[in-house]
Design an enzyme around this catalytic site. Structure first.
Site, mmCIF file in Angstrom:
data_model
loop_
_atom_site.group_PDB
_atom_site.id
_atom_site.type_symbol
_atom_site.label_atom_id
_atom_site.label_comp_id
_atom_site.label_asym_id
_atom_site.label_seq_id
_atom_site.Cartn_x
_atom_site.Cartn_y
_atom_site.Cartn_z
ATOM 1 N N ASP A 1 3.345 -8.909 9.730
ATOM 2 C CA ASP A 1 3.952 -9.040 8.407
ATOM 3 C C ASP A 1 4.951 -7.897 8.180
ATOM 4 O O ASP A 1 6.082 -8.120 7.755
ATOM 5 C CB ASP A 1 2.830 -9.008 7.357
ATOM 6 C CG ASP A 1 3.306 -9.357 5.970
ATOM 7 O OD1 ASP A 1 4.397 -9.936 5.851
ATOM 8 O OD2 ASP A 1 2.580 -9.059 5.006
ATOM 9 N N HIS B 1 -3.515 -11.476 5.512
ATOM 10 C CA HIS B 1 -3.690 -10.413 6.510
ATOM 11 C C HIS B 1 -5.062 -10.402 7.176
ATOM 12 O O HIS B 1 -5.454 -9.409 7.766
ATOM 13 C CB HIS B 1 -3.473 -9.028 5.863
ATOM 14 C CG HIS B 1 -2.068 -8.831 5.395
ATOM 15 N ND1 HIS B 1 -1.774 -8.369 4.137
ATOM 16 C CD2 HIS B 1 -0.896 -9.043 5.991
ATOM 17 C CE1 HIS B 1 -0.464 -8.305 3.984
ATOM 18 N NE2 HIS B 1 0.091 -8.714 5.104
ATOM 19 N N CYS C 1 0.844 -1.201 0.000
ATOM 20 C CA CYS C 1 0.000 0.000 0.000
ATOM 21 C C CYS C 1 0.872 1.241 0.000
ATOM 22 O O CYS C 1 2.057 1.181 0.332
ATOM 23 C CB CYS C 1 -0.871 0.008 1.249
ATOM 24 S SG CYS C 1 -1.883 -1.446 1.339
ATOM 25 N N TYR D 1 -6.050 -13.186 -3.533
ATOM 26 C CA TYR D 1 -5.443 -12.718 -2.279
ATOM 27 C C TYR D 1 -6.224 -13.212 -1.067
ATOM 28 O O TYR D 1 -7.396 -12.909 -0.898
ATOM 29 C CB TYR D 1 -5.401 -11.185 -2.339
ATOM 30 C CG TYR D 1 -4.870 -10.451 -1.134
ATOM 31 C CD1 TYR D 1 -3.904 -10.991 -0.290
ATOM 32 C CD2 TYR D 1 -5.305 -9.164 -0.855
ATOM 33 C CE1 TYR D 1 -3.412 -10.285 0.795
ATOM 34 C CE2 TYR D 1 -4.819 -8.444 0.229
ATOM 35 C CZ TYR D 1 -3.880 -9.011 1.048
ATOM 36 O OH TYR D 1 -3.402 -8.305 2.120
#
Ligand code: ADP
Ligand code: SF4
Length: 692
Positions: A270, A177, A35, A174
């Protein structure tokens, strides 16, 4: 810059091509999705930033998460969007910029499920089972029925087709997370269904299998299909574990995707900061099993900046591709520097997560080490190129903290003759001092990268132990003078909460963070008053309690180190201080001090209470060290007479801030010397188009 050398042959393995499904990556350097606060709102800035990474040698450059449908939008955060074909032109900017340098472009397609409160679209969020969204919004997600599941698959398929049309080579499914519908289906704690999509793990993985197959069927003949999967949530049996269900998931899907992109969850694990995960390759213990269960290539991350660590990952069969988000932000040219034998020129990530704060605050990405990050389009800055000098004038830089070092380095890169004078015996200013505090040793990289280059340059002279005053600067008569004289912590308690000094401070032993960093030792019961709200208060508490003191940390905020929420550290800091037995008092400010009695007032009600203290450490605000600047500036006649054409104050001496802003302003000052106009670029902001 030093001249290119040849690459050490032990790094050749990093430059081998790797086949991923129907396509081939030119080397093993893989910029994983990350991001950036640019996203759908700033497509030109985004394309320029990604293009620079491709230019810097990354074999694959991926997007951030890209929403496939308005039923999954996490506004006000600014991620990517590929809701329909109208989004394709914005993505083509990126794929062209990446392809121009021979890299593959990857897109991380996401549906966020109940992680998306849909604040803009106002569509009810969706989840495997009905539940409140995972923000505090008064919004519930509804359970997806079989029609929703059918639509979901259709949206993924259409998004993959659109991504292919936009020029992407790698298309992601995906599930990472804990922010994705597919992960929510996989996790027993969220999936309470009793149809074929719930119950056994095989059933919970069914939707993921269907979506990967759907995407493969749509574009798999031309694009590689990557599957991103968080193999461990670091929450034991309540979540996915790399010793448990994750092995079964990889086993069930082993050969289905063309590429496995594996990591840990949540995002704060992460993208752990160096303060909490100091070791390069920290995810290996979780992800290393994956390669034993699939023949497909595997990519993973671990804040890799050292080519030896990268080679080791490949030779030991842990990873096939070296994944990087932050190392590629700190140094977009990392692969090329390894290729050209310029390893000592790598600008190593310090693991501070200032980059993450941009995304969390919905503003463009920034980086402590790389001041050009996020400015590739707006300011047209390039991390490795800078305009040559305009004249043969020489420059004096006073102060060798982050700001002075960066200014000196970039001025020298421009070809100016630079003299850098530092009062202290060591270079690095606050980066050096703070790097000695618990968990902050990587901050020294801000100094080391710059000092290493500066000391090799023939047009740079560095003088340590050289405090310069007004007379010395006038005597030298350098045509250009930059003052990077830093800042110091206030001793009077003034800050956000108190606009006036706290009464009674002269009746107790008071300290500032500068005192502690200089080795002064408080005694007895130590109170830290933190009205700064970033890392300093918490770090000092950790240091002093580890040295055996009794420490109480008081803050007017509701949380400890509140701003560190944006760097994904807040919960870890608070947990660590609780574990260390630091007494934490939130929602209270210091009202006044009478000897050993400190009166506190509640931030909400003003109610007071008293506590005992022997020493008080004030972490409130900083003063710019700008006296030298004010004196010089106040006498233009003397400046003229001395032949000083320009005088600037930069970094913390101009306005105290983060390490990142000190570096940024040092960089800006160097670009602006006889060159760029400092503010013109600010008007180049991207604006939404008007569609009739
Ligand atoms: P910044 O973050 O803006 O770079 P720092 O506080 O880290 O600021 O660094 C400022 C540096 O300037 C310190 O190393 C300090 O010793 C040095 N310095 C301050 N005043 C003078 C001066 N008059 N002459 C030379 N060096 C100075
Ligand atoms: Fe690394 Fe900090 Fe830059 Fe992020 S901001 S890339 S963590 S140096």
């Amino acid at each position: 810059m030093t001249s290119p050398n040849t690459r050490n042959s032990r790094y050749d393995i990093l430059f081998e091509p790797v086949k991923i499904g129907p396509i081939t990556m030119k080397n093993r350097f893989y910029q994983v999705p990350h991001c950036n606060g640019l996203g759908y709102a700033r497509p030109q800035s985004l394309a320029a930033m990604r293009g620079i990474k491709a230019e810097g040698g990354w074999g694959a450059v991926c997007t951030e998460e890209v929403e496939i449908h308005p039923s999954s939008e996490i506004s006000p955060y600014i991620e990517g969007r590929l809701w329909d074909k109208s989004d394709i032109p914005a993505h083509q900017l990126m794929t062209s910029a990446v392809h121009e340098h021979g890299a593959l472009a990857g897109i991380e397609l996401v549906h966020n499920g109940f992680h998306a409160p849909n604040r803009t679209s106002r569509l009810p969020p969706m989840a495997p089972s009905a539940m409140p969204v995972d923000a505090y919004d008064p919004v519930h997600a509804r359970a997806m029925d079989l029609t929703d599941i059918k639509n979901f698959r259709k949206w993924y398929r259409q998004a993959a087709l659109n991504a292919h049309e936009a020029g992407y080579d790698i298309i992601y499914v995906y599930a990472g997370h804990c922010m994705t519908t597919l992960m929510h289906f996989m996790l027993e704690r969220f999936n309470h269904r009793n149809d074929e999509y719930g119950g056994s793990l095989k059933n919970r993985v069914r939707l993921t299998r269907e979506v990967i197959s759907e995407v493969k069927d749509a574009v798999g003949d031309q694009c590689a299909i990557a599957f991103r999967f968080a193999v461990d949530e670091l929450m034991g049996k309540h979540g996915m574990t790399s010793e448990g269900e994750a092995q079964e998931v990889v086993g069930l899907l082993a050969e289905l995707p063309d590429l496995w992109d594996v990591n840990i969850s949540g995002w704060s694990h992460d993208s752990s900061t160096a303060r909490f995960e100091p070791i390069e390759g920290y995810q290996e213990k979780y992800t290393s099993f994956v390669k034993s269960l699939t023949t497909k290539p595997v990519v993973g991350v671990g804040r890799f900046t050292s080519p030896d660590a990268m080679v080791s990952q490949i030779k030991r069969g842990v990873l096939d591709l070296i994944g990087a988000a932050r190392p590629s932000i700190a140094d977009p040219f990392l692969p090329n520097k390894i290729a050209e034998g310029r390893i000592d020129e790598i600008r190593e990530c310090i693991g501070c997560n200032i980059c993450v704060s941009g995304d969390n605050l919905s503003v463009p990405i920034r980086c402590t080490q790389n001041p050009t990050m996020g400015e590739e389009w707006r300011r047209k800055w390039h991390p490795e190129k800078i305009a040559p000098k305009v004249s043969d004038s020489s420059v004096l830089v006073v102060g060798a903290g982050p700001s002075g070092l960066e200014a000196a380095l970039q001025l020298a890169n421009r070809g100016y003759q630079v003299t850098l004078a530092e009062a202290g015996k060591e270079l690095g200013g606050r980066a050096t001092k703070e790097s000695l505090l618990p968990g902050l040793s990587s901050y020294a990289r801000v100094r080391d990268y710059r000092v290493n280059l500066l000391t090799q340059m023939v047009n740079v002279e560095i003088y340590k132990g050289s405090p310069l005053d007004e007379d010395a600067i006038l005597d030298f008569g350098f045509p250009h003078v930059l003052l990077a004289t830093g800042s110091h912590w206030r001793r009077d308690g003034t800050g956000r909460h108190h606009q006036h000094p706290i009464p009674g401070l002269d009746t107790i032993s008071t300290f500032t963070p500068d005192d502690i960093m200089q080795g002064k030792v408080p005694t007895g019961d130590v109170i830290i008053f933190d009205d700064d709200h970033y890392y300093m208060g918490g770090v000092l508490a950790e240091k002093l309690i580890s040295e055996g003191m009794k420490v109480t940390l008081i803050t007017p905020a509701t949380k400890i180190s509140a701003w560190s929420e944006y760097t994904l550290e807040q919960e870890k800091i608070q947990a660590k201080l609780i574990t260390l037995d630091v007494d934490l008092i939130t929602n209270h400010a210091l009202l006044n001090v009478t000897g050993n009695q400190i009166e506190l007032s509640c931030s909400y009600t003003g109610r007071t209470k008293s506590i005992h203290a022997d020493s008080l450490i004030l972490v409130t605000a900083r003063h710019a060290n700008d006296t030298l600047y004010q004196r010089l500036k106040s006498n233009p006649g003397k400046l003229d007479k001395a032949g000083i054409k320009s005088l600037e104050v930069i970094g913390d001496a101009y306005s105290p801030g983060s390490l990142a802003s000190a570096v940024y302003y040092g960089h800006l000052a160097a670009r602006c010397l006889e060159g760029e106009n400092w503010d013109a670029a600010l008007f180049n902001g991207e604006r939404p188009g008007l569609i009739s």
